[in-house]
Write a protein that holds these residues in place. Structure first.
Motif, PDB file in Angstrom:
ATOM      1  N   PRO A 138       0.825  -1.217   0.000  1.00  0.00           N
ATOM      2  CA  PRO A 138       0.000   0.000   0.000  1.00  0.00           C
ATOM      3  C   PRO A 138       0.858   1.267   0.000  1.00  0.00           C
ATOM      4  N   GLY A 139       0.500   2.205  -0.870  1.00  0.00           N
ATOM      5  CA  GLY A 139       1.189   3.477  -0.939  1.00  0.00           C
ATOM      6  C   GLY A 139       2.537   3.448  -1.608  1.00  0.00           C
ATOM      7  N   SER A 140       2.903   2.335  -2.269  1.00  0.00           N
ATOM      8  CA  SER A 140       4.231   2.234  -2.875  1.00  0.00           C
ATOM      9  C   SER A 140       4.259   2.891  -4.256  1.00  0.00           C
ATOM     10  N   ARG A 141       3.769   2.200  -5.271  1.00  0.00           N
ATOM     11  CA  ARG A 141       3.756   2.767  -6.633  1.00  0.00           C
ATOM     12  C   ARG A 141       2.542   2.282  -7.392  1.00  0.00           C
ATOM     13  N   ALA A 142       1.881   3.218  -8.063  1.00  0.00           N
ATOM     14  CA  ALA A 142       0.710   2.875  -8.862  1.00  0.00           C
ATOM     15  C   ALA A 142       0.650   3.766 -10.088  1.00  0.00           C
ATOM     16  N   VAL A 143       0.039   3.246 -11.139  1.00  0.00           N
ATOM     17  CA  VAL A 143      -0.221   3.993 -12.375  1.00  0.00           C
ATOM     18  C   VAL A 143      -1.710   3.919 -12.656  1.00  0.00           C
ATOM     19  N   LEU A 144      -2.350   5.071 -12.794  1.00  0.00           N
ATOM     20  CA  LEU A 144      -3.781   5.147 -13.076  1.00  0.00           C
ATOM     21  C   LEU A 144      -3.982   5.917 -14.372  1.00  0.00           C
ATOM     22  N   VAL A 145      -4.647   5.311 -15.348  1.00  0.00           N
ATOM     23  CA  VAL A 145      -4.903   5.955 -16.639  1.00  0.00           C
ATOM     24  C   VAL A 145      -6.382   5.850 -16.983  1.00  0.00           C
ATOM     25  N   SER A 214     -15.334  10.843 -39.463  1.00  0.00           N
ATOM     26  CA  SER A 214     -14.444  11.615 -38.596  1.00  0.00           C
ATOM     27  C   SER A 214     -13.487  10.651 -37.926  1.00  0.00           C
ATOM     28  N   ALA A 215     -12.310  11.149 -37.561  1.00  0.00           N
ATOM     29  CA  ALA A 215     -11.267  10.286 -37.021  1.00  0.00           C
ATOM     30  C   ALA A 215     -11.549   9.946 -35.562  1.00  0.00           C
ATOM     31  N   ALA A 216     -11.245   8.697 -35.178  1.00  0.00           N
ATOM     32  CA  ALA A 216     -11.393   8.286 -33.785  1.00  0.00           C
ATOM     33  C   ALA A 216     -10.499   9.138 -32.896  1.00  0.00           C
ATOM     34  N   ALA A 217     -10.989   9.437 -31.700  1.00  0.00           N
ATOM     35  CA  ALA A 217     -10.250  10.316 -30.797  1.00  0.00           C
ATOM     36  C   ALA A 217     -10.620   9.999 -29.358  1.00  0.00           C
ATOM     37  N   CYS A 218      -9.748  10.414 -28.438  1.00  0.00           N
ATOM     38  CA  CYS A 218     -10.040  10.229 -27.017  1.00  0.00           C
ATOM     39  C   CYS A 218      -9.269  11.241 -26.189  1.00  0.00           C
ATOM     40  N   THR A 219      -9.734  11.451 -24.970  1.00  0.00           N
ATOM     41  CA  THR A 219      -8.999  12.254 -24.005  1.00  0.00           C
ATOM     42  C   THR A 219      -8.009  11.360 -23.261  1.00  0.00           C
ATOM     43  N   PHE A 220      -7.229  11.966 -22.374  1.00  0.00           N
ATOM     44  CA  PHE A 220      -6.236  11.226 -21.605  1.00  0.00           C
ATOM     45  C   PHE A 220      -6.025  11.908 -20.260  1.00  0.00           C
ATOM     46  N   ALA A 221      -6.007  11.118 -19.196  1.00  0.00           N
ATOM     47  CA  ALA A 221      -5.609  11.625 -17.883  1.00  0.00           C
ATOM     48  C   ALA A 221      -4.914  10.496 -17.144  1.00  0.00           C
ATOM     49  N   ALA A 222      -3.851  10.826 -16.427  1.00  0.00           N
ATOM     50  CA  ALA A 222      -3.093   9.791 -15.724  1.00  0.00           C
ATOM     51  C   ALA A 222      -2.445  10.372 -14.476  1.00  0.00           C
ATOM     52  N   ALA A 223      -2.253   9.493 -13.502  1.00  0.00           N
ATOM     53  CA  ALA A 223      -1.515   9.846 -12.295  1.00  0.00           C
ATOM     54  C   ALA A 223      -0.549   8.708 -11.974  1.00  0.00           C
ATOM     55  N   VAL A 224       0.679   9.062 -11.654  1.00  0.00           N
ATOM     56  CA  VAL A 224       1.673   8.104 -11.180  1.00  0.00           C
ATOM     57  C   VAL A 224       1.924   8.407  -9.708  1.00  0.00           C
ATOM     58  N   VAL A 225       1.642   7.427  -8.863  1.00  0.00           N
ATOM     59  CA  VAL A 225       1.799   7.587  -7.419  1.00  0.00           C
ATOM     60  C   VAL A 225       3.054   6.863  -6.982  1.00  0.00           C
ATOM     61  N   GLU A 226       3.963   7.580  -6.333  1.00  0.00           N
ATOM     62  CA  GLU A 226       5.173   6.982  -5.763  1.00  0.00           C
ATOM     63  C   GLU A 226       5.307   7.477  -4.332  1.00  0.00           C
ATOM     64  N   GLY A 227       4.782   6.728  -3.394  1.00  0.00           N
ATOM     65  CA  GLY A 227       4.791   7.179  -2.006  1.00  0.00           C
ATOM     66  C   GLY A 227       4.004   8.463  -1.859  1.00  0.00           C
TER      67      GLY A 227
END
Length: 371
Positions: A138-145, A214-227
Motif C-alpha cells: 500500500p502506498g508504494s507505486r501505482a499507475v492510473l490511466v 471523422s477520425a477516432a479520438a479520445c482524451t487522456f488523464a493519468a496519475a503516477v503515485v510513488e509514495g
C-alpha cells in the motif's frame, strides 16, 4: 462525453427520441440511439485490441491474478441488487442480466488501487477505458490511466482502450531509480508522461481506420503515485483530483483538482466566467486537445504534488465530474460514500453507481489509489 470542435453547427434530430443532435454525432446523447452507420469496424478492432498480448516490460509492477492482465473482468455482483452473478451471466437473486465486460468492467491489481469503467445509463456503448497497475505494498507505486472516447467519432471506444493500455505500459516501465530528490523524480516521470501520451496517440492511429466520417479520438488523464509523490498529466477534459481525508491541516489538506482541462469551458473560466456557468454553457464540452489522427497537439499538461495526508488520488472521466465538478464537493461525496465501503474497488463502484443515479448521461470511469 467530450466533443471535438467543428465548423458551423447544423442541427438535426435523433430518429429515436427526437432530441436535437449535432451532424457529426455517432450516437444520441439523450437516448443512445445510433445516428451514423459505422458498421462492424469498431467491434472487430476492439476484439483485436482486447486479445493483444501485454507489452513486455523491463520492470513489471502489475500484480494481477489472471494469466492475461488485460482481460476485461466483468462485475462479480449484480449492478441492480448486489446479488452474485451466475455462470450464465444472470443475477442469482433478481435475475437481471449482467452487462458485457466492455460495458462494465473492473480492475484491481493491488488491494489499495482499483478502477471501474461503465457504459452509463444513456449511451449505446462504453467509449471510456481505464488501465491501471500497482505494486502490492500500500502506498508504494501505482499507475492510473483514464481515456474517454469522443462520441462524435466512430471507433472511439477502440481508441480509448488502446491508448489507455499503451500509456499504462509505458508508465509502468519508466521508473526512476536512485533519485531520492522528489523534484528530480517528478521531472523524469513528467517526461515519461509525455512519452506515454505520444505512444498512446500512436496506438490510436494503429488500431482505428484511416477513412471515415471523422477520425477516432479520445482524451487522456493519468496519475503516477510513488509514495507521497504524485505526478499527473492530461490531454482533454478527463481529470485528476486529490481528495484528502477531512480533519487535516497545512499543505495538501484541502481537496484539489490537480489537472487543468483542455476545453472551451476551461478557456471561459480563464477569462473570468464562473465555473458553473462555463461548464454548463454552449460547447462547454468541446475539447481543444485530444489524441487521434486530426489532433493539433498531443503534448500533455503535467504537474506534481507532495501528499502529506491520507486520502484518495482520483482519475476520472467527465461522466463522474459532470455531476460533481468542484473538488470540495467531490471530496464530500467521497467522504460520505467511503463511510459505507471498505475498499477502493467498492468506493469506485459506489461512485459509478452514484453518477448513474444522477442520470448517467455519459460513460463513467473511476480510478482510485489510497494514500
Amino acid at each position: 462525453m467530450s466533443t471535438v470542435p467543428a465548423g458551423p453547427v447544423v442541427t438535426r434530430t435523433c430518429p429515436g427520441c427526437g432530441a436535437e443532435v449535432e451532424p457529426s454525432q455517432a450516437f444520441c446523447e439523450s437516448c443512445g440511439s445510433p445516428l451514423l452507420d459505422v458498421g462492424g469496424a469498431a467491434a472487430a478492432t476492439l476484439t483485436a485490441v482486447a486479445q493483444e498480448a501485454p507489452v513486455e516490460l523491463t520492470q513489471p509492477v502489475v500484480a494481477a491474478p489472471e494469466a492475461d492482465p488485460d482481460a476485461l473482468v466483468p462485475a462479480a455482483r449484480c449492478l441492480s441488487c448486489g446479488g452474485e452473478v451466475g455462470d450464465d451471466g444472470y443475477c442469482t437473486v433478481c435475475g437481471t442480466k449482467a452487462p458485457t465486460p466492455r460495458d462494465h468492467y473492473v480492475e484491481q491489481p493491488a488491494a489499495w488501487v482499483a478502477a471501474v469503467c461503465d457504459r452509463g445509463v444513456r449511451h449505446h456503448r462504453n467509449e471510456d477505458a481505464t488501465a491501471i497497475a500497482a505494486e502490492p505494498d500500500p502506498g508504494s507505486r501505482a499507475v492510473l490511466v483514464v481515456c474517454d472516447g469522443v462520441s462524435t467519432a466512430p471507433d472511439s471506444d477502440v481508441a480509448a482502450l488502446a491508448a489507455a493500455r499503451r500509456a499504462r505500459d509505458v508508465l509502468v516501465a519508466a521508473r526512476p531509480v536512485g533519485l531520492p530528490n522528489p523534484a528530480s523524480r517528478a521531472g523524469l516521470i513528467a517526461d515519461a508522461l509525455e512519452d506515454a501520451v505520444a505512444r498512446a496517440d500512436q496506438a490510436v492511429l494503429a488500431t482505428t481506420p484511416v477513412e471515415g466520417p471523422s477520425a477516432a479520438a479520445c482524451t487522456f488523464a493519468a496519475a503516477v503515485v510513488e509514495g507521497d509523490l504524485v505526478v499527473f498529466g492530461n490531454v482533454g477534459d478527463s481529470r485528476v483530483y486529490w481528495l484528502p481525508d477531512p480533519g487535516g491541516s497545512g499543505p495538501g489538506s484541502e481537496p484539489e483538482e490537480l489537472s487543468l482541462d483542455d476545453s472551451m469551458a476551461q478557456a471561459r473560466i480563464a477569462m473570468g466566467v464562473d465555473r458553473e456557468t462555463a461548464e454548463n454553457g454552449p460547447q462547454a464540452h468541446a475539447i481543444t486537445k485530444w489524441l487521434g489522427r486530426d489532433s493539433p497537439d498531443v503534448v500533455p499538461r503535467t504537474g506534481s504534488v507532495i501528499l502529506g495526508h491520507p486520502g484518495w488520488v482520483l482519475v476520472c472521466s467527465d461522466g463522474l465530474w459532470n455531476y460533481c465538478s468542484d473538488a470540495v464537493r467531490l471530496g464530500e461525496l467521497v467522504g460520505s460514500l467511503s463511510a459505507d465501503v471498505t475498499s477502493p474497488l467498492e468506493l469506485a463502484e459506489a461512485l459509478v453507481r452514484w453518477a448513474n443515479e444522477q442520470g448517467g448521461r455519459d460513460n463513467v470511469s473511476v480510478a482510485l489509489a489510497r494514500h
